[in-house]
Design an enzyme around this catalytic site. Sequence first.
Site: not given
Length: 201
Positions: A50, A81, A110, A138, A179, A181
């Site tokens: 966040e 992200c 955002r 996400i 993402h 990862e």
Amino acid sequence: MSAVRVGVLALQGDVREHLRMLADSGAEPSTVRRADELETVEALVVPGGESTTIDKLSRAFDLREPIRGRIAAGMPVLGTCAGMIMLADRIEGGIAGQQTFGGLDVTVRRNAFGRQVDSFEADLRVEGLDAPMRAAFIRAPWVERYGPDVEVLASVDRGEAGVHPVVVRQGPLLAASFHPEVGRDDRLHRRFVGMCREALR
């Protein structure tokens, strides 16, 4: 050649996953939570999470200004992200008083793709990669606008919402709105480690 020392900002997000990807990519990874740990690394990964929380915690841990200083001095950084938001010079859809590390001449929106329930995966063509990359978006941002020194490496077509960049590079800074990862595809991390080696020559 010795391995590049890459720190992962360990305030929030997929820290362990980034550490694993970096190690698999030939880097020497470590966590960064304090300014003295930042001084020991040659490059940095700012993971997802966040962005408002990362902003608040970076200031609480007295990391914001040291990171901004290292970016200004040319430290390579990968932001994913929320990390993309933290590297952006400008934010749309942020909360009052939200700050970033900056460095990327982009305006980022955002939660551009919607809420958590709107998360999705897509096969993304990234310039320089030999095959599409499975990307997990996400609560992801996208790039609304970018300056002349920013190179767009991948974009997503959202129909009526338009085509928006989701992977960008400016000098030693690389940012992705998804993402990388997550899963086993470490090609973006390997690309970043290669960028680090180039920058540190």
